[in-house]
Design an enzyme around this catalytic site. Structure first.
Site, PDB file in Angstrom:
ATOM      1  N   CYS A 100      53.093  31.824  65.929  1.00 27.34           N
ATOM      2  CA  CYS A 100      53.507  30.479  66.329  1.00 27.34           C
ATOM      3  C   CYS A 100      54.861  30.153  65.712  1.00 27.34           C
ATOM      4  CB  CYS A 100      52.465  29.439  65.922  1.00 27.34           C
ATOM      5  SG  CYS A 100      52.261  29.273  64.145  1.00 27.34           S
ATOM      6  N   ASP A 123      92.334  25.233  84.575  1.00 26.00           N
ATOM      7  CA  ASP A 123      93.643  25.872  84.551  1.00 26.00           C
ATOM      8  C   ASP A 123      94.042  26.088  86.012  1.00 26.00           C
ATOM      9  OD1 ASP A 123      95.896  27.361  83.612  1.00 26.00           O
ATOM     10  OD2 ASP A 123      94.810  29.194  84.085  1.00 26.00           O
TER      11      ASP A 123
END
Length: 889
Positions: A38, A555
């Site tokens: 767990c 860009d």
């Protein structure tokens, strides 16, 4: 000594090389970890690894059962890390060490003594390019580090097999299967344990719950053996004991390891719950055996059925977890097992063909790839023409034409022609291997939202134990003081037993696993789906940030445009021989890797015609001014190419006709490049880079998603505004003539305004902005530096995948939130119901074995919920975009 002498005369000096070596001194290893059940286990192990001297970062993933550790090999080594994992109570198996990629493992048969080892080592060290050898006599495994450009695995095998009169046999060591084998073994173990538990638990259940209501069988089971001890109780005790202590041994071991290392995990809850039921039952039957009046009630069916259901849940969970990492398995399976190796003579004619293991390919080997077969490694086509299906790597569905001089990607499919390919990147250097490593690393990276589950896990198990104890005490005291009617108590038990059942139910219904698996399983599936679509997402952090993006900075060159610029016009302002002009500018630009520079060089080559010698004059000095242009000294002449600001910086006057030429080029969305020779402006080159066909529709789509779009480019204002107008971006959202640091500053400026910013770029000059942005998105055809700096890589270089990345991130995080809602909701509802809050009004209670089944089902349901992401489809509107490719010759 030099540093001390500088200090003595009043200057401060420091050893740069030493610092650089320290910076570079880091490796990443991956370790398979067995025994984690767990989130408490994974967080405890992660904390234990992070405090080890020399460990820079440690990440432990419960979903993959793996640890990824970045460490300084000068301070700590892999063996010490494995020892630390063992000391924490888990078993670690080394998957990869992160050492230099030019290393191979070979299996050598016939080695019996240390003399044989020494003989083989001597033979290998005699080969040029061999750097280091490590031999494991027990496994008959040899590790060879080497220089890939000089030698390779086939040379090593030949050297080994020619040593010692041919008594040794060498082959590639069968590594890389440990993870798959362990998972299959784990599945088999849980399946076997579950089936064996059913063999014992089902009879216990029937003798307790079914046969007691069947006349005849009831009489047999209630037959007295000793005093009040019955046959049925003896049978149930005998059948449940193997389930509790043999089949359920794994829970005792896990609980002991956890408690001995100072933490509590799910095994502690299971062990406490089942032990409470089992040992109370033992006490009850022993008392019945020694008392003539005590009528015993046992809960043997509770402990045995509880363990059976938990084993079933674990079996289904492991099965489901394996499916979350199918993306990596599919990627690894793309590489072909064998390849056809060609031997060429001095004239390039084929003299021999040989089928070899693809792992034995060396750099500069020539590989033959026939139609319908996979390309064995990354390489350069030197003969033949064909089309390659690269959809499995890039997601691009259309076949890509391949001819001599083109690069091919390992793992892609050759469709309709024979190709001879020169190997350029092999082994872990190939694009496929890098993608696998990237996806693996992404699936290990934790999303920030995972911290929520990690924080809860620290207190979850102790809190549940406390709640369980309080539940038992509350119901027990309520029974003693007759706070509820006696009629509430089932006829088969007393008030103590009723309270005990409520306490056990609370302990076993609580599920920390569901919380721990909510995020990593969804991230694993989401990144795997992204990889199959050509969108490589580097982990949970990138996913979480991408789904919050509300501003994207683009860009221009290579991002909004095709990225294949071409010179379309040249204007001269001074008299000069064109051939000399183009020779000088090509000689300067050939030293740059900028797309515009490459376009100028290609144009100059075409003007040179079919000359065989295309060498340009060598530049005695060269300087690249990022975002502005280049400066070089060629043939004793100063050559400067760039924008207006670069010319002004060097004191070069710009005549009116040059200004007009720039304005004309910019008005046509072309880039004007000024050329100066010896401080005199000679001309202007107009370079055109076509817009990507999908760009306007993508910008429009982003607007509909309430995502703001901007252009930030190093190109001139005129071109930037012209491109912005074509794609539909308002002029106020355009920044031009920006240096790399100015791009990063613009990103930070937007972040200061409260925006979550994504930067999309492809060049070296975009890297600072990609790093500064909340999400850096690199175009796959861009530079390695940009791809390294980015959080998301678009393999197809298509702008529509920006939308795919954002949409996939949103869908993944919706799934994570749903998983958390289910995991938390299950515990918040399940624990009170198990504690008996509904019992006074409805007389409904949750028996412990049903509570255990519900707990197991919660973990499986969370994993299955994450697996639904595999059905992800791109937004339907993307299918309507006109994505016809423009090919610029």
């Amino acid at each position: 000594m030099i540093r001390e002498s500088k200090d003595d005369v009043g200057f401060q000096a420091k050893l740069i090389e030493e610092e650089m070596n320290q910076e570079k001194s880091s490796q990443v290893c991956r370790i398979q970890v067995h025994g984690m059940t767990c989130t408490s286990c994974s967080t405890t192990l992660e904390s234990a690894l992070q405090v080890i001297p020399g460990v820079q970062e440690a990440r432990v993933a419960l979903a993959t059962q793996e640890a990824e550790i970045c460490y300084d090999p000068k301070i700590v080594d892999c063996n010490q890390l494995l020892e630390a994992i063992a000391n924490t109570g888990f078993e670690g198996i080394l998957i990869s060490t992160g050492e230099d990629s030019s290393r191979i493992l070979l299996k050598v048969d016939g080695v019996k003594t240390e003399n044989c080892v020494t003989l083989i080592k001597s033979s290998l060290l005699a080969l040029k390019g061999v750097q280091e050898i490590d031999f494991d006599l027990q496994l008959k495994k040899i590790s060879v580090s080497y220089t890939a450009d000089v030698t390779g695995p086939r040379d090593f095998i030949r050297a080994i097999e020619s040593t010692g009169s041919g008594c040794f046999k060498a082959s590639i060591f069968p590594e890389g299967r440990e993870r798959g084998e362990h998972r299959h073994q784990e599945i088999k173990q849980y399946r076997r344990a579950f089936l064996w538990s059913l063999v014992f638990a089902v009879p216990v259940f029937f003798t307790s719950m079914v046969f007691m209501y069947i006349p005849g069988l009831k009489d047999v089971l209630e037959t007295k053996v000793a005093n009040m001890l019955t046959v049925g109780q003896v049978l149930r005790w005998g059948l449940s004991t193997p389930v509790q202590f043999i089949i359920g041994r794994r829970f005792y071991v896990g609980a002991y390891i956890a408690l001995s290392h100072g933490y509590a995990n799910m095994d502690v809850l299971i062990a406490l719950g089942t032990n409470a039921a089992y040992f109370y039952s033992v006490y009850s039957v022993l008392r019945a055996a020694t008392s003539p009046t005590f009528k015993a009630s046992d809960f043997f069916e509770t402990s045995s059925m509880l363990i059976s259901f938990i084993l079933l849940g674990k079996y289904l969970e492991v099965l489901a977890r394996g499916k979350t990492s199918e993306a990596i398995a599919k990627l690894m399976d793309l590489a072909p097992k064998t390849a056809t190796l060609l031997t060429l003579d001095d004239k390039g004619n084929v003299v021999n063909e040989e089928e070899v293991d693809s792992r034995l390919i060396q750099k500069n080997d020539v590989i033959k790839t026939i139609p319908g077969s996979k390309v064995a490694c990354d390489g350069l086509v030197i003969w033949g023409q064909s089309h390659a299906n690269e959809s499995m790597i890039t997601g691009e569905s259309r076949p890509v034409a391949k001819k001599p001089g083109d690069m091919v990607i390992g793992g892609t499919m050759n469709e309709n022609g024979v190709l001879h390919i020169k190997a350029t990147r092999i082994g872990s250097e190939t694009s496929l291997s890098q993608i696998v490593r990237l996806v693996e690393s992404a699936q290990m990276a934790k999303a920030p939202v995972q911290r929520f589950a990690d924080h809860i896990s620290k207190y979850f198990v102790p809190l549940v134990i406390a709640l369980s104890f309080c539940t038992w005490v509350s119901w027990f005291l309520a029974g003693i003081f007759t706070s509820y009617p006696r009629a509430w108590i089932p006829s088969s038990m007393d008030s103590f037993e009723l309270a005990l059942q409520f306490g056990i139910s609370v302990m076993v219904v609580a599920c920390p696993c569901a919380l721990g698996l909510a995020t990593p399983t969804a991230v694993m599936v989401g990144t795997g789906v992204g990889a199959s679509l050509g969108v490589l997402i580097k982990g949970g952090q990138a996913l979480e940030s991408a789904q919050e993006v509300n501003c994207i900075v683009f860009d221009k060159t290579g991002t909004l445009t095709i990225g294949k610029p071409m010179v379309v016009n040249t204007k001269f302002f001074k008299t000069m021989v064109p051939q000399e002009f183009y020779e000088l500018i090509a000689a300067a630009e050939v030293n740059s890797d900028h797309p515009l520079a490459k376009a100028i060089v290609e144009y100059a080559k075409r003007l040179r015609g079919s000359e065989e010698n295309l060498a340009w004059p060598e530049a005695s000095t060269f300087e690249s001014i990022t975002g502005h242009g280049v400066r070089a000294i060629i043939c004793n002449k100063e050559v400067i190419l760039g924008n207006k600001s670069l010319m002004l910086e060097h004191g070069i006057a710009i005549p009116v006709q040059a200004e007009e030429a720039l304005a004309e080029a910019e008005g046509q969305a072309q880039t004007g490049i000024l050329v100066s020779i010896d401080k005199e402006l000679i001309g202007v080159l107009s370079v055109s880079d076509p817009l990507k066909p999908e760009a306007p529709a993508v910008i429009s789509f982003l607007k509909s998603m309430n995502v703001e779009s901007m252009i930030v480019t190093g190109d001139n204002w005129g071109t930037a505004n012209a491109i912005a107008k074509q794609v539909g971006i308002d002029g106020k959202y355009v920044v031009a003539e920006a240096k790399p640091e100015q791009k990063a500053e613009k990103v930070k400026e937007l972040q200061d305004l409260g925006k979550v910013v994504a930067m999309v770029g492809d060049g070296v000059n975009d890297s600072p902005a990609l790093v500064a942005a909340d999400v850096g998105i690199a175009i796959g055809a861009g530079t390695d530096i940009a791809i390294e700096a980015a959080d998301i890589v678009l393999m197809k270089s298509s702008l529509k995948d920006v939308i795919t990345a954002i949409d996939l991130s949103k869908k993944t995080f919706r799934r994570i939130h749903l998983n958390y809602f289910w995991a938390l909701g299950f515990n918040l509802l399940g624990i009170p119901i198990a504690a008996g809050v509904l019992f006074p009004s409805t007389h409904f209670r949750l028996p412990p074995w049903i509570a255990g089944a519900a707990m197991a089902a919660s973990s499986v349901s969370v994993v299955c919920s994450s697996l639904l992401l595999k059905n992800y489809k791109k937004p339907k509107k993307l299918n309507t975009l006109d994505l016809q490719e423009i090919i610029v010759q």
